[in-house]
Design a protein around this motif. Structure first.
Motif, PDB file in Angstrom:
ATOM      1  N   ALA A 204     -10.121 -26.463-108.293  1.00 54.06           N
ATOM      2  CA  ALA A 204     -10.294 -27.059-110.020  1.00 54.06           C
ATOM      3  C   ALA A 204     -10.887 -27.927-109.850  1.00 54.06           C
ATOM      4  N   ARG A 205     -10.604 -29.458-109.259  1.00 50.94           N
ATOM      5  CA  ARG A 205     -11.541 -29.907-109.256  1.00 50.94           C
ATOM      6  C   ARG A 205     -12.417 -30.370-108.744  1.00 50.94           C
ATOM      7  N   LYS A 206     -12.808 -29.501-107.618  1.00 48.23           N
ATOM      8  CA  LYS A 206     -14.534 -29.410-107.006  1.00 48.23           C
ATOM      9  C   LYS A 206     -15.451 -28.553-107.932  1.00 48.23           C
ATOM     10  N   THR A 207     -15.260 -27.339-108.424  1.00 45.62           N
ATOM     11  CA  THR A 207     -15.884 -27.020-109.919  1.00 45.62           C
ATOM     12  C   THR A 207     -15.737 -27.981-110.472  1.00 45.62           C
ATOM     13  N   LEU A 208     -15.181 -28.664-111.436  1.00 47.07           N
ATOM     14  CA  LEU A 208     -14.986 -29.334-112.302  1.00 47.07           C
ATOM     15  C   LEU A 208     -16.462 -31.397-111.982  1.00 47.07           C
ATOM     16  N   ALA A 209     -16.853 -31.721-110.614  1.00 41.40           N
ATOM     17  CA  ALA A 209     -17.404 -32.516-110.357  1.00 41.40           C
ATOM     18  C   ALA A 209     -18.609 -31.458-110.236  1.00 41.40           C
ATOM     19  N   HIS A 210     -18.318 -30.393-109.392  1.00 45.22           N
ATOM     20  CA  HIS A 210     -19.524 -29.800-109.594  1.00 45.22           C
ATOM     21  C   HIS A 210     -20.422 -29.686-110.866  1.00 45.22           C
ATOM     22  N   VAL A 211     -19.802 -29.843-111.779  1.00 43.13           N
ATOM     23  CA  VAL A 211     -20.365 -30.028-113.188  1.00 43.13           C
ATOM     24  C   VAL A 211     -20.946 -30.531-113.364  1.00 43.13           C
ATOM     25  N   ALA A 212     -19.944 -31.858-113.601  1.00 45.46           N
ATOM     26  CA  ALA A 212     -20.258 -33.320-113.912  1.00 45.46           C
ATOM     27  C   ALA A 212     -22.071 -34.003-113.033  1.00 45.46           C
ATOM     28  N   ALA A 213     -21.748 -33.416-111.912  1.00 44.06           N
ATOM     29  CA  ALA A 213     -22.846 -33.585-111.163  1.00 44.06           C
ATOM     30  C   ALA A 213     -24.320 -32.999-111.086  1.00 44.06           C
ATOM     31  N   LYS A 214     -23.898 -32.111-112.015  1.00 45.34           N
ATOM     32  CA  LYS A 214     -25.050 -30.872-111.541  1.00 45.34           C
ATOM     33  C   LYS A 214     -25.955 -30.942-113.099  1.00 45.34           C
ATOM     34  N   TYR A 215     -25.307 -31.062-114.406  1.00 50.47           N
ATOM     35  CA  TYR A 215     -25.802 -31.192-115.470  1.00 50.47           C
ATOM     36  C   TYR A 215     -25.052 -32.735-116.208  1.00 50.47           C
ATOM     37  N   PRO A 216     -25.642 -33.485-115.747  1.00 49.00           N
ATOM     38  CA  PRO A 216     -25.190 -35.080-116.050  1.00 49.00           C
ATOM     39  C   PRO A 216     -26.275 -34.699-117.963  1.00 49.00           C
ATOM     40  N   GLY A 217     -25.254 -35.568-118.780  1.00 49.52           N
ATOM     41  CA  GLY A 217     -25.916 -35.870-119.909  1.00 49.52           C
ATOM     42  C   GLY A 217     -25.192 -34.561-120.747  1.00 49.52           C
ATOM     43  N   THR A 218     -24.902 -33.755-120.567  1.00 48.77           N
ATOM     44  CA  THR A 218     -24.757 -32.906-121.612  1.00 48.77           C
ATOM     45  C   THR A 218     -23.065 -32.476-122.119  1.00 48.77           C
ATOM     46  N   GLU A 219     -22.937 -32.357-122.632  1.00 47.81           N
ATOM     47  CA  GLU A 219     -21.382 -32.404-123.388  1.00 47.81           C
ATOM     48  C   GLU A 219     -20.654 -31.234-122.452  1.00 47.81           C
ATOM     49  N   GLY A 220     -20.990 -30.585-121.868  1.00 43.25           N
ATOM     50  CA  GLY A 220     -20.431 -29.841-120.559  1.00 43.25           C
ATOM     51  C   GLY A 220     -19.714 -30.970-119.760  1.00 43.25           C
ATOM     52  N   ALA A 221     -20.900 -31.310-119.302  1.00 39.26           N
ATOM     53  CA  ALA A 221     -20.347 -32.785-118.020  1.00 39.26           C
ATOM     54  C   ALA A 221     -19.462 -33.517-118.620  1.00 39.26           C
ATOM     55  N   LEU A 222     -19.773 -34.271-119.834  1.00 43.73           N
ATOM     56  CA  LEU A 222     -18.515 -34.839-120.231  1.00 43.73           C
ATOM     57  C   LEU A 222     -17.078 -34.919-120.584  1.00 43.73           C
ATOM     58  N   ALA A 223     -17.584 -32.906-120.656  1.00 42.79           N
ATOM     59  CA  ALA A 223     -16.098 -32.362-120.586  1.00 42.79           C
ATOM     60  C   ALA A 223     -15.405 -32.230-119.483  1.00 42.79           C
ATOM     61  N   ALA A 224     -16.232 -31.548-118.317  1.00 40.96           N
ATOM     62  CA  ALA A 224     -15.643 -31.971-116.833  1.00 40.96           C
ATOM     63  C   ALA A 224     -15.303 -33.179-116.536  1.00 40.96           C
ATOM     64  N   SER A 225     -15.616 -34.201-116.672  1.00 41.64           N
ATOM     65  CA  SER A 225     -15.761 -35.872-116.508  1.00 41.64           C
ATOM     66  C   SER A 225     -14.382 -35.958-117.282  1.00 41.64           C
ATOM     67  N   ASN A 226     -14.245 -35.100-118.044  1.00 44.15           N
ATOM     68  CA  ASN A 226     -13.048 -36.358-118.967  1.00 44.15           C
ATOM     69  C   ASN A 226     -11.784 -35.295-118.518  1.00 44.15           C
ATOM     70  N   ARG A 227     -11.743 -33.441-118.117  1.00 48.50           N
ATOM     71  CA  ARG A 227     -11.016 -33.232-117.548  1.00 48.50           C
ATOM     72  C   ARG A 227     -10.191 -33.810-116.102  1.00 48.50           C
ATOM     73  N   LEU A 228     -11.711 -34.120-115.410  1.00 48.43           N
ATOM     74  CA  LEU A 228     -11.110 -34.786-113.896  1.00 48.43           C
ATOM     75  C   LEU A 228     -10.297 -35.612-113.764  1.00 48.43           C
ATOM     76  N   ARG A 229     -10.284 -36.802-115.335  1.00 50.50           N
ATOM     77  CA  ARG A 229      -9.966 -37.786-115.230  1.00 50.50           C
ATOM     78  C   ARG A 229      -8.528 -37.485-115.412  1.00 50.50           C
ATOM     79  N   THR A 230      -8.175 -36.125-115.833  1.00 53.27           N
ATOM     80  CA  THR A 230      -6.812 -36.567-116.111  1.00 53.27           C
ATOM     81  C   THR A 230      -6.070 -35.399-115.571  1.00 53.27           C
ATOM     82  N   LEU A 231      -6.584 -35.163-113.926  1.00 53.98           N
ATOM     83  CA  LEU A 231      -5.936 -34.616-112.762  1.00 53.98           C
ATOM     84  C   LEU A 231      -5.340 -35.439-112.278  1.00 53.98           C
ATOM     85  N   LYS A 232      -5.793 -36.596-112.573  1.00 50.22           N
ATOM     86  CA  LYS A 232      -5.466 -37.803-111.388  1.00 50.22           C
ATOM     87  C   LYS A 232      -4.081 -38.142-110.985  1.00 50.22           C
TER      88      LYS A 232
END
Length: 252
Positions: free
Chosen positions: A224-252
């Motif tokens: 799941a972390r790998k998938t979310l990191a992929h979204v944040a890296a591939k779609y920077p500046g998008t709502e999806g990337a922002l949501a993925a980054s926020n979700r990654l922070r909650t997984l730490k």
């Protein structure tokens, strides 16, 4: 003898001389009669000409009056015809308007049975008649919480309209319907098919996040972390990337 002859000649001459004025008078009388006869003849001729002219004038007047009567009769006959022409013109105009409206209505009805060019999430495509109605009905079921019913309708929709511009959205909502039913494997499969079939679709970042949710629910936290990191890296500046980054922070 000679004297007697001379007297006789003289008497004859005198007699002739006396008769000359009478002859001249009688000639004058004859000239006046001829003049009067000539004048009478000319008067008769003038009267005859005047009578003929009067007759011709009368004939012309009668002919003119007859022509006027005929013209008035024709005018009276034409007047109703003009009225009929106006009626026919109005009828033709009305029929033309009705025909135009009929074909416009027919064209509108036929278009309901023809594919229509639509734009869905910024992507153009041909939508078959009934597609939008079926898609909206399934989405309404999902929003109402009928996840199983919505998932069934979305599944049928994808098979029925594989080339539909609504097909990627139908797959996305089908994946979410399966997630809501805790079919995480099925949900992941549907969402991965969406990402592979439509890599440039605007819903791909959201689909990847949904896959990450499936992975988390299945105990695959690292995946799941790998998938979310992929979204944040591939779609920077998008709502999806922002949501993925926020979700990654909650997984730490």
């Amino acid at each position: 003898m000679i004297a007697r002859v001379s007297r006789l000649i003289m008497l004859t001459a005198m007699s002739c001389a006396s008769l000359l004025p009478l002859a001249r008078a009688r000639a004058g009388v004859f000239d006046d009669d001829e003049a009067r006869r000539a004048v009478a003849t000319m008067q008769d001729q003038f009267n005859g000409f005047q009578e003929k002219a009067s007759q011709r004038i009368n004939q012309n007047s009668r002919a003119q009056l007859e022509m006027q009567n005929q013209f008035e009769g024709l005018r009276q006959e034409v007047a109703p015809l003009r009225g009929q022409d106006e009626m026919l013109l109005n009828e033709v105009t009305t029929l033309q308007i009705k025909q135009k409206d009929y074909y416009a209505d027919l064209d509108a009805r036929l278009k309901k049975f023809e594919p229509q060019q639509v734009t869905v999430d910024g992507r153009q495509g041909l939508s078959q008649p009934g597609e939008k109605t079926e898609y909206d009905a399934a989405l309404k079921q999902f929003q109402a919480g009928d996840f199983k019913g919505a998932g069934n309708v979305f599944s049928v929709f994808i098979k029925k309209y594989p080339q539909s511009p609504y097909a990627p959205l139908a797959q996305y909502w089908l994946g979410n319907s399966l997630y809501a039913q805790r079919d995480y494997r099925g949900s992941t499969t549907v969402l991965q098919n969406l990402v592979q079939a439509y890599p440039d679709h605007p819903k791909v970042p959201d689909a990847l996040i949904a896959i990450a949710n499936d992975q988390l629910e299945s105990g695959q936290k690292s995946a799941a972390r790998k998938t979310l990191a992929h979204v944040a890296a591939k779609y920077p500046g998008t709502e999806g990337a922002l949501a993925a980054s926020n979700r990654l922070r909650t997984l730490k």
